[in-house]
Design a protein around this motif. Structure first.
Motif, PDB file in Angstrom:
ATOM      1  N   LEU A   4       0.835  -1.204   0.000  1.00 29.98           N
ATOM      2  CA  LEU A   4       0.000   0.000   0.000  1.00 29.98           C
ATOM      3  C   LEU A   4       0.869   1.254   0.000  1.00 29.98           C
ATOM      4  O   LEU A   4       0.661   2.174  -0.796  1.00 29.98           O
ATOM      5  N   ARG A   5       1.874   1.285   0.857  1.00 30.40           N
ATOM      6  CA  ARG A   5       2.767   2.458   0.911  1.00 30.40           C
ATOM      7  C   ARG A   5       3.499   2.647  -0.412  1.00 30.40           C
ATOM      8  O   ARG A   5       3.621   3.754  -0.911  1.00 30.40           O
ATOM      9  N   THR A   6       4.019   1.555  -0.959  1.00 31.08           N
ATOM     10  CA  THR A   6       4.739   1.633  -2.233  1.00 31.08           C
ATOM     11  C   THR A   6       3.822   2.149  -3.335  1.00 31.08           C
ATOM     12  O   THR A   6       4.213   3.029  -4.120  1.00 31.08           O
ATOM     13  N   ASP A   7       2.600   1.651  -3.381  1.00 35.26           N
ATOM     14  CA  ASP A   7       1.641   2.100  -4.399  1.00 35.26           C
ATOM     15  C   ASP A   7       1.270   3.571  -4.213  1.00 35.26           C
ATOM     16  O   ASP A   7       1.150   4.313  -5.190  1.00 35.26           O
ATOM     17  N   LEU A  11       1.966   6.600  -6.959  1.00 36.27           N
ATOM     18  CA  LEU A  11       0.910   7.491  -7.453  1.00 36.27           C
ATOM     19  C   LEU A  11       1.240   8.950  -7.176  1.00 36.27           C
ATOM     20  O   LEU A  11       1.028   9.823  -8.026  1.00 36.27           O
ATOM     21  N   LEU A  12       1.780   9.242  -6.001  1.00 35.97           N
ATOM     22  CA  LEU A  12       2.148  10.629  -5.666  1.00 35.97           C
ATOM     23  C   LEU A  12       3.321  11.120  -6.509  1.00 35.97           C
ATOM     24  O   LEU A  12       3.412  12.311  -6.806  1.00 35.97           O
ATOM     25  N   ARG A  13       4.221  10.218  -6.891  1.00 43.42           N
ATOM     26  CA  ARG A  13       5.322  10.609  -7.781  1.00 43.42           C
ATOM     27  C   ARG A  13       4.793  11.038  -9.142  1.00 43.42           C
ATOM     28  O   ARG A  13       5.333  11.932  -9.775  1.00 43.42           O
ATOM     29  N   GLU A  14       3.739  10.392  -9.596  1.00 41.90           N
ATOM     30  CA  GLU A  14       3.131  10.746 -10.886  1.00 41.90           C
ATOM     31  C   GLU A  14       2.333  12.040 -10.798  1.00 41.90           C
ATOM     32  O   GLU A  14       2.316  12.822 -11.735  1.00 41.90           O
ATOM     33  N   ALA A  21      -8.703  10.478  -1.465  1.00 41.05           N
ATOM     34  CA  ALA A  21      -9.922   9.791  -1.907  1.00 41.05           C
ATOM     35  C   ALA A  21      -9.687   9.085  -3.243  1.00 41.05           C
ATOM     36  O   ALA A  21     -10.084   7.919  -3.424  1.00 41.05           O
ATOM     37  N   ASP A  22      -9.050   9.771  -4.177  1.00 38.50           N
ATOM     38  CA  ASP A  22      -8.766   9.165  -5.486  1.00 38.50           C
ATOM     39  C   ASP A  22      -7.782   8.008  -5.366  1.00 38.50           C
ATOM     40  O   ASP A  22      -7.937   6.981  -6.031  1.00 38.50           O
ATOM     41  N   ILE A  23      -6.770   8.178  -4.524  1.00 37.17           N
ATOM     42  CA  ILE A  23      -5.800   7.099  -4.305  1.00 37.17           C
ATOM     43  C   ILE A  23      -6.517   5.882  -3.726  1.00 37.17           C
ATOM     44  O   ILE A  23      -6.292   4.746  -4.154  1.00 37.17           O
ATOM     45  N   ALA A  24      -7.383   6.125  -2.760  1.00 34.59           N
ATOM     46  CA  ALA A  24      -8.122   5.028  -2.130  1.00 34.59           C
ATOM     47  C   ALA A  24      -8.941   4.255  -3.157  1.00 34.59           C
ATOM     48  O   ALA A  24      -8.934   3.018  -3.158  1.00 34.59           O
ATOM     49  N   LYS A  25      -9.626   4.974  -4.049  1.00 31.97           N
ATOM     50  CA  LYS A  25     -10.425   4.313  -5.091  1.00 31.97           C
ATOM     51  C   LYS A  25      -9.535   3.466  -5.998  1.00 31.97           C
ATOM     52  O   LYS A  25      -9.884   2.345  -6.353  1.00 31.97           O
ATOM     53  N   MET A  26      -8.384   4.008  -6.370  1.00 29.92           N
ATOM     54  CA  MET A  26      -7.478   3.312  -7.283  1.00 29.92           C
ATOM     55  C   MET A  26      -6.871   2.063  -6.651  1.00 29.92           C
ATOM     56  O   MET A  26      -6.583   1.090  -7.347  1.00 29.92           O
ATOM     57  N   LEU A  27      -6.656   2.109  -5.333  1.00 28.93           N
ATOM     58  CA  LEU A  27      -5.956   1.012  -4.664  1.00 28.93           C
ATOM     59  C   LEU A  27      -6.883   0.085  -3.879  1.00 28.93           C
ATOM     60  O   LEU A  27      -6.412  -0.875  -3.255  1.00 28.93           O
TER      61      LEU A  27
END
Length: 163
Positions: A4-7, A11-14, A21-27
């Protein structure tokens, strides 16, 4: 480090502006879990800063950037760290890396003019006790920065290859 942390980091690097909220939906996680992980990454010093990639040409920024290779004489019991710390304290210095090869450090500096950068090298960097030699390379044009194409034409041409 958890998946989860790596993902989240990837995503934040991109896109550092992506919401929890968007990260949660994606992961497939909850927003609360993601927010807690991001806070832990920040508190632990893993995430140091959120930033933006700017096309200086389009922004009308005329500053000069240079990559300086620096050969040093490392200090007993301190290695390269002490010298690198002395160098990165200068306001002109944006980045310092320890490198393998002919030179020990890669120093990226920024100034308003070529003369200002040259003055930094000759009056501040080259005269340091442990600095043996330098090689300065002025950056003339940026094509890709942190994975981002800096010129629309280049990006369109690159995308066409993958179509």
């Amino acid at each position: 480090m958890t998946k989860l942390r790596t993902d989240i980091i990837n995503l934040l690097r991109e896109d550092a502006r992506i919401s929890a909220a968007d990260i949660a939906k994606m992961l497939g996680a909850t927003e609360k879990e993601v927010a807690a992980e991001i806070a832990a990454l920040e508190d632990g010093g893993i995430i140091r800063k959120y930033t933006v990639v700017v096309d200086d040409e389009l922004a009308g920024k005329d500053d000069v950037e240079a990559l300086i290779e620096v050969k040093v004489s490392p200090m007993y019991k301190h290695g390269f760290d002490s010298i690198a710390e002395d160098i990165y304290q200068f306001d002109e210095v944006k980045t310092v890396y320890l490198m393998s090869g002919a030179y020990d450090l890669c120093v990226i500096v920024e100034g308003r003019t070529l003369k200002e950068v040259a003055r930094f090298v000759s009056e501040k960097l080259s005269v340091m006790d442990k600095v043996l030699s330098t090689a300065t390379h002025f950056i003339l044009k940026k094509y890709k920065v942190n994975g981002v194409f800096m010129h629309k034409q280049d990006a369109l041409r690159r995308q066409a290859v993958h179509a």
